[in-house]
Scaffold this motif. Structure first.
Motif, PDB file in Angstrom:
ATOM      1  N   ALA A   2     -15.921  -8.464   7.174  1.00 35.65           N
ATOM      2  CA  ALA A   2     -16.043  -7.546   6.115  1.00 35.65           C
ATOM      3  C   ALA A   2     -14.794  -7.118   5.282  1.00 35.65           C
ATOM      4  CB  ALA A   2     -16.935  -6.344   6.260  1.00 35.65           C
ATOM      5  N   LEU A   3     -13.887  -6.642   6.189  1.00 31.33           N
ATOM      6  CA  LEU A   3     -12.660  -6.148   5.685  1.00 31.33           C
ATOM      7  C   LEU A   3     -11.929  -7.192   4.966  1.00 31.33           C
ATOM      8  CD1 LEU A   3     -11.558  -3.725   8.627  1.00 31.33           C
ATOM      9  CD2 LEU A   3     -12.222  -3.165   6.496  1.00 31.33           C
ATOM     10  N   ALA A   4     -11.961  -8.348   5.392  1.00 33.22           N
ATOM     11  CA  ALA A   4     -11.150  -9.185   4.687  1.00 33.22           C
ATOM     12  C   ALA A   4     -11.320  -9.512   3.007  1.00 33.22           C
ATOM     13  CB  ALA A   4     -11.494 -10.708   5.463  1.00 33.22           C
ATOM     14  N   ALA A   5     -12.610  -8.898   2.752  1.00 30.84           N
ATOM     15  CA  ALA A   5     -13.182  -9.040   1.379  1.00 30.84           C
ATOM     16  C   ALA A   5     -12.568  -7.850   0.629  1.00 30.84           C
ATOM     17  CB  ALA A   5     -14.572  -8.954   1.499  1.00 30.84           C
ATOM     18  N   LEU A   6     -11.748  -6.934   1.231  1.00 28.41           N
ATOM     19  CA  LEU A   6     -11.140  -5.933   0.436  1.00 28.41           C
ATOM     20  C   LEU A   6     -10.102  -6.459  -0.349  1.00 28.41           C
ATOM     21  CD1 LEU A   6     -10.889  -3.160   3.040  1.00 28.41           C
ATOM     22  CD2 LEU A   6     -12.586  -3.590   1.678  1.00 28.41           C
ATOM     23  N   ALA A   7      -9.788  -5.752  -1.418  1.00 22.54           N
ATOM     24  CA  ALA A   7      -8.795  -6.124  -2.569  1.00 22.54           C
ATOM     25  C   ALA A   7      -7.920  -4.891  -2.795  1.00 22.54           C
ATOM     26  CB  ALA A   7      -9.414  -6.747  -3.607  1.00 22.54           C
ATOM     27  N   PRO A   8      -6.559  -5.283  -3.059  1.00 26.77           N
ATOM     28  CA  PRO A   8      -5.829  -4.075  -3.450  1.00 26.77           C
ATOM     29  C   PRO A   8      -6.084  -3.628  -4.972  1.00 26.77           C
ATOM     30  CG  PRO A   8      -4.502  -6.387  -3.766  1.00 26.77           C
ATOM     31  CD  PRO A   8      -5.800  -6.586  -3.096  1.00 26.77           C
ATOM     32  N   THR A   9      -6.071  -2.431  -5.251  1.00 31.83           N
ATOM     33  CA  THR A   9      -6.200  -1.858  -6.438  1.00 31.83           C
ATOM     34  C   THR A   9      -5.144  -1.048  -6.946  1.00 31.83           C
ATOM     35  OG1 THR A   9      -7.358   0.314  -5.906  1.00 31.83           O
ATOM     36  CG2 THR A   9      -8.782  -1.596  -5.651  1.00 31.83           C
ATOM     37  N   GLY A  10      -5.603  -0.388  -8.071  1.00 25.99           N
ATOM     38  CA  GLY A  10      -4.484   0.499  -8.538  1.00 25.99           C
ATOM     39  C   GLY A  10      -3.610  -0.047  -9.910  1.00 25.99           C
ATOM     40  N   GLY A  11      -3.821  -1.033 -10.150  1.00 33.90           N
ATOM     41  CA  GLY A  11      -3.153  -1.827 -11.283  1.00 33.90           C
ATOM     42  C   GLY A  11      -1.591  -2.021 -10.858  1.00 33.90           C
ATOM     43  N   PRO A  12      -0.937  -1.849 -12.135  1.00 37.43           N
ATOM     44  CA  PRO A  12       0.387  -2.334 -11.714  1.00 37.43           C
ATOM     45  C   PRO A  12       1.414  -1.088 -11.180  1.00 37.43           C
ATOM     46  CG  PRO A  12       0.272  -1.612 -14.180  1.00 37.43           C
ATOM     47  CD  PRO A  12      -1.073  -1.745 -13.311  1.00 37.43           C
ATOM     48  N   HIS A  13       0.905  -0.010 -10.953  1.00 36.21           N
ATOM     49  CA  HIS A  13       1.536   1.154 -10.416  1.00 36.21           C
ATOM     50  C   HIS A  13       1.410   1.244  -8.991  1.00 36.21           C
ATOM     51  CE1 HIS A  13       1.958   2.327 -14.558  1.00 36.21           C
ATOM     52  NE2 HIS A  13       0.916   2.197 -14.800  1.00 36.21           N
ATOM     53  N   HIS A 193      12.173  -2.652   0.937  1.00 32.13           N
ATOM     54  CA  HIS A 193      11.315  -1.617   0.329  1.00 32.13           C
ATOM     55  C   HIS A 193       9.650  -2.096   0.057  1.00 32.13           C
ATOM     56  CE1 HIS A 193      15.195   0.471  -0.753  1.00 32.13           C
ATOM     57  NE2 HIS A 193      15.590  -0.590  -0.914  1.00 32.13           N
ATOM     58  N   PHE A 194       9.051  -1.255   0.574  1.00 33.93           N
ATOM     59  CA  PHE A 194       7.594  -1.600   0.309  1.00 33.93           C
ATOM     60  C   PHE A 194       7.133  -1.136  -1.031  1.00 33.93           C
ATOM     61  CE2 PHE A 194       7.495  -0.336   5.006  1.00 33.93           C
ATOM     62  CZ  PHE A 194       7.144  -1.546   5.439  1.00 33.93           C
ATOM     63  N   ALA A 195       5.995  -1.974  -1.634  1.00 29.70           N
ATOM     64  CA  ALA A 195       5.254  -1.317  -2.622  1.00 29.70           C
ATOM     65  C   ALA A 195       3.690  -1.346  -1.783  1.00 29.70           C
ATOM     66  CB  ALA A 195       5.184  -2.408  -3.710  1.00 29.70           C
ATOM     67  N   TRP A 196       3.318  -0.173  -1.960  1.00 25.98           N
ATOM     68  CA  TRP A 196       1.890   0.151  -1.317  1.00 25.98           C
ATOM     69  C   TRP A 196       0.791   0.206  -2.367  1.00 25.98           C
ATOM     70  CZ3 TRP A 196       1.342   0.168   3.654  1.00 25.98           C
ATOM     71  CH2 TRP A 196       2.531   0.384   4.551  1.00 25.98           C
ATOM     72  N   LYS A 197      -0.398  -0.342  -1.961  1.00 23.52           N
ATOM     73  CA  LYS A 197      -1.628  -0.242  -2.669  1.00 23.52           C
ATOM     74  C   LYS A 197      -2.727  -0.119  -1.742  1.00 23.52           C
ATOM     75  CE  LYS A 197      -0.565  -2.574  -6.854  1.00 23.52           C
ATOM     76  NZ  LYS A 197      -1.334  -3.320  -8.044  1.00 23.52           N
ATOM     77  N   LYS A 198      -3.788   0.770  -2.387  1.00 23.28           N
ATOM     78  CA  LYS A 198      -4.948   1.024  -1.685  1.00 23.28           C
ATOM     79  C   LYS A 198      -5.884  -0.198  -1.977  1.00 23.28           C
ATOM     80  CE  LYS A 198      -4.950   6.175  -1.763  1.00 23.28           C
ATOM     81  NZ  LYS A 198      -5.447   7.258  -2.018  1.00 23.28           N
ATOM     82  N   CYS A 199      -6.703  -0.435  -0.951  1.00 21.20           N
ATOM     83  CA  CYS A 199      -7.787  -1.365  -0.855  1.00 21.20           C
ATOM     84  C   CYS A 199      -9.055  -0.849  -0.933  1.00 21.20           C
ATOM     85  CB  CYS A 199      -7.978  -2.138   0.389  1.00 21.20           C
ATOM     86  SG  CYS A 199      -6.327  -3.046   0.917  1.00 21.20           S
TER      87      CYS A 199
END
Length: 202
Positions: A2-13, A193-199
């Motif tokens: 189920a976790l594999a279906a998660l997708a990053p969110t938050g737009g370009p920021h 350098h990381f770019a982080w996003k929430k799923c």
């Protein structure tokens, strides 16, 4: 799965880095530029980047150099364990070193990185030309629209490939030219350098 279906969110920021602990495992190290025991990986305290330090990454030509010393490479395979609900991309990579090139000699630094099973980023190349005896730096900045994020809910190994080359060219054969990854005193590290996003649920 189920976790594999998660997708990053938050737009370009970018999202603020997670506050939970992040662990980086150095799985394999291969290459003439990074013999076992000469490479270290460390996470920055703010979770915004990680550094790779090399202590024996040197390509050279001329007096004292072996025929194979003109080219050195290193392939690192890492697993970055991130808190649940987050994913990351590499937004910028800073490569640094020192070069001593006699007049007529040239050098080249090349780098790329990619998640296992995913498309490889285009290699970036920096050319150096003698006469030169100074620190060098190369920055690979990824446009926001081109960022490649690790799949949410999966742990994907990330591969980092680097290469150094020196060409004697028309330099005096009684001299030595060389290029290193990181400064000669080891005080400067290659930084990613990381770019982080929430799923979230797709």
């Amino acid at each position: 799965m189920a976790l594999a279906a998660l997708a990053p969110t938050g737009g370009p920021h970018f999202t603020d880095p997670p506050q939970n602990e992040i662990v980086i495992d150095l799985v394999t190290v291969n290459g003439s530029g990074c013999p076992i025991g000469t490479t270290a990986v460390a996470l920055s305290p703010d979770n915004k980047a990680f550094t790779v330090t090399y202590s024996d990454y040197l390509a050279q030509v001329g007096v004292g150099a072996k025929p194979t010393d003109f080219r050195k490479n290193c392939q690192l395979n890492l697993i970055i364990h991130v808190p649940q609900g987050f994913t990351y991309a590499i937004a910028q990579a800073d490569y640094r070193g020192f070069a001593h090139l006699e007049p007529g000699a040239t050098a080249m630094e090349r780098a790329s990185y990619y998640f296992q099973g995913m498309s490889q980023t285009p290699a970036t190349t920096r050319a150096l030309r003698g006469p030169l005896s100074d620190n060098w730096q190369s920055t690979d900045h990824v446009d926001v629209t081109q960022l490649v994020y690790a799949p949410c809910g999966e742990e994907r190994n990330i591969n980092i490939n680097t290469e150094l080359r020196v060409n004697a060219g028309t330099s005096d054969p009684s001299t030595t030219s060389f290029v290193t990854m990181d400064s000669t005193d080891g005080s400067i590290s290659t930084k990613y350098h990381f770019a982080w996003k929430k799923c979230t649920d797709a």
